[in-house]
Structures are given as C-alpha cells and as structure tokens.
Enzyme design. Sequence first.
Site: not given
Lengths: 266, 169
Positions: A75, A78, A259
């Site tokens: 989001d 992370c 990510h």
Amino acid sequence: MDGNFSYDPAKNYDEDTMAQQRAIEKEIAESQSLIGSVLSFDDIVEEYAKEDAVYRHKVEDLKTRYKTVRKVRGDGNCFFRAFGFAYLERLLTRPEEYSRFVDITQKSKDKLLALGFPQFTLEDFHDVFMDIVSQVKSPGTVEKLKETFNDQGLSDYFVVYLRLLVSGELQGNEGEYLHFIDGERTVKEFCGQEVEPMGKESDHIHIVALARSVGVPVAVEYMDREGNKCNLLSFSPGEGGEGGQEAQPSLFLLYRPGHYDILYPL
Amino acid sequence: MTTPARRRLMRDFKRLQEDPPSGVSGAPSDNNIMLWNAVIFGPHDTPFEDGTFKLTIEFTEEYPNKPPTVRFISKMFHPNVYADGSICLDILQNRWSPTYDVSAILTSIQSLLHDPNPNSPANNEAAQLYRENRREYEKKVAAIVQESWNDDDDEGEEDEEEEESKAGS
C-alpha cells in the site's frame, strides 16, 4: 475509457482520481492483510509462472540463506510497516535492545519538536507509537504484535511516526542528504512530498535515514530481472548504532520491484 | 470502542477551542464527530475581507492518515475553488501530512484566499480575471462576500420550506 469523454472545466477531477485510488486500495486490502503469516518459499514460487526462470532461480537462491518470508500489504507503506513489525518482533526476545530502542524513541520526540514539527499532532503519534513499542516488553507475543499491526488505525499511526523520524533525520542532517535528492527541491520539500504523506513509496534514502535515526542496521535482498542471484544491500546506521559500523543486520527485507516483504534468515 | 480517528478528532476539537487560530472556527456537527461545520472569515487586506464563508469537513476513519474532504458551502469565487465548493489545494490531496490537524487545514485554506495559485485553476474564469483583470476579479469577489452574509437567512428559509413540506405530507 469512455470514447465520448469531454473535459468539464467546472468538475473536480482530483476527487475522481482519489476515489479511483481508494477503490484500488480497497481491492488490495481485501486480498492481503497488513502483516501476513509466515510463508515458505514454495508458496512464493507459486506466484511465478513455470517459465519465469529468472525469478524461480532467485527464489532458490534465497532458500540458501532464509527459511521463511512474511508478506506485507503493498500500500506504499510496506517498507515502514515491514521494518516496524520485523524489528519489534526481534525485540520480543531481546530485552536489552528493547531498552535501547525505547530510550532512543523516547528522546526522538524532543528532537522532532526542535526541528519545528507541530507539538500537538506529533505528541499524538508519539504516544501511540510508544504504546505499541511497549507491547513487545516481555512477555509480549508475536500474535499480539501481529494483531496490533493488522489494526489499520494503530498500524498506520506507527507508520506515520516512522515517517516522521525519517523526515526529522533528513531535515536535521540536511547537508548530508541534499545531494541524494532528485529534482530541484529542498530537503524539506522532499520530506513534504515523498516522506511524510502516507502511501509514498520508499527508496534508498528513506531506508538509510530510518536505519540511522533509530540505530538499526537493515539488509535488503533485491530481487529483480537482472543477474542470477539476489543482490544484498546493507544499510548501516553508522556510529552510535547497534553494534557500530560493521553491525550484523537486525532485520532482513525482500525487495521485489515496488514492494517490500520480511525475510527470516536460516 | 473509540477509533484513532475519533479520538484524534476529539483532540483536534479541544485544541481548536483552547487555542483558536484567528479568523477561523470549526466544530463537529451535533451528532456526528466525523462531519464538521467550519467558518473562515475573509482575511484582512484581501477582496474576501468581511466575508463569512461556511465549509463542511468530512472525515473518514482513515483520518489523520488521509485528508478529509473539505467543501465551501457558501458561494465562492476563487481560482482554486470548484463550482461545487471543493478545493484544489495540494495539502488536501497528494501533499497531505498526518501532522496537519483541523486548525492547520482551516488556516491553510484561509491563506489560499489570501494567496491564490492561478497555475492550477479550478475556476477558469476566476483564474483568468485574477491574472488579467484584477478589478473585475475583486468585483466578483465582493459580490460573494455580500452573499456570504445572507447565508444564514437562506438556510432559515430552507428550513421553513422543509417544515412546510413535512407538514404537507
């Protein structure tokens, strides 16, 4: 898109964009909890197609150094959430390091106030942050910590305070960081645009600054399409940190483009 | 259980009462802490001077991690305010910081009145007049300043109409 789209100058498109963004966030939220369970690398391999040799190969490489991985919701927060959870989880079994961390984060509030952060809101975040940290004082449990980090309100408060620590580190040592900021902007502007707002993704500069501000060495395994092995980068807090310059990383993260997840070494 | 958003809004309200910034006021609506009514007084030495502009601020449970939705209820004529009253202001969108509270939001909007940003226009006519015909701009603003004083009466009338329609049904 609608082929008949015509721009209406009296309409607020920002709100449409924000609504669309919220819908995407909701979809992600429904498929991945903020802090997930521990997974084996076999579960991770499943995410890649059979023919995706590069990634499959790299997962095999990770297996030689790590036993498991814990997924974190993508989001934009992370890195901070992964860092926060992984480090507090580590403190569960390390009372001395816990005391050091409490001491340093207690003092951080006054440092931030001295830099001009608004007292009223800063205290609110600091109070909740310290409450969460105190949960890992023995006999805290991973289950309880996971529950806290999956409570969106509390979890986000924790992330906000970590973001403020990074902003404070950058602004307090402006000269050291100025040259690492792209675009024609000041360190303060960069913090306002890329550090303090929730959901803004983290780059090396965020990691370096967080590692330094709380004195915690971090290592990140970069897993991308280049080469055969993951690329390990260590971010050392430098002097005054846990164990000094050559410190063993206190936590390991896995980076796949865009990510971060948490890694547990063998 | 009280959520972080509600707890924080109570604190915001307390702070606004104890340490009110000049020229703005705000309070939660009677039965909903997530919906606030606010007033911004037109700043001195601007065409907005003497205006009393009403706004609503709508929070979600994600506050203060996400900005609230802020809208002018009073009619507004300003380069960065849309026809529906919503506001084009970076701190209410992509430059929101969780360290802002209601007090900071209202004072930022107040300074936007003072200092419009014609480069990101929400109202093209206002932006153009602001750049090219300041006198006409000030005239249009003067008209909505006048209108802002009548807001109370308008609402009163609307209430009466509502009362009547209820009575009729």
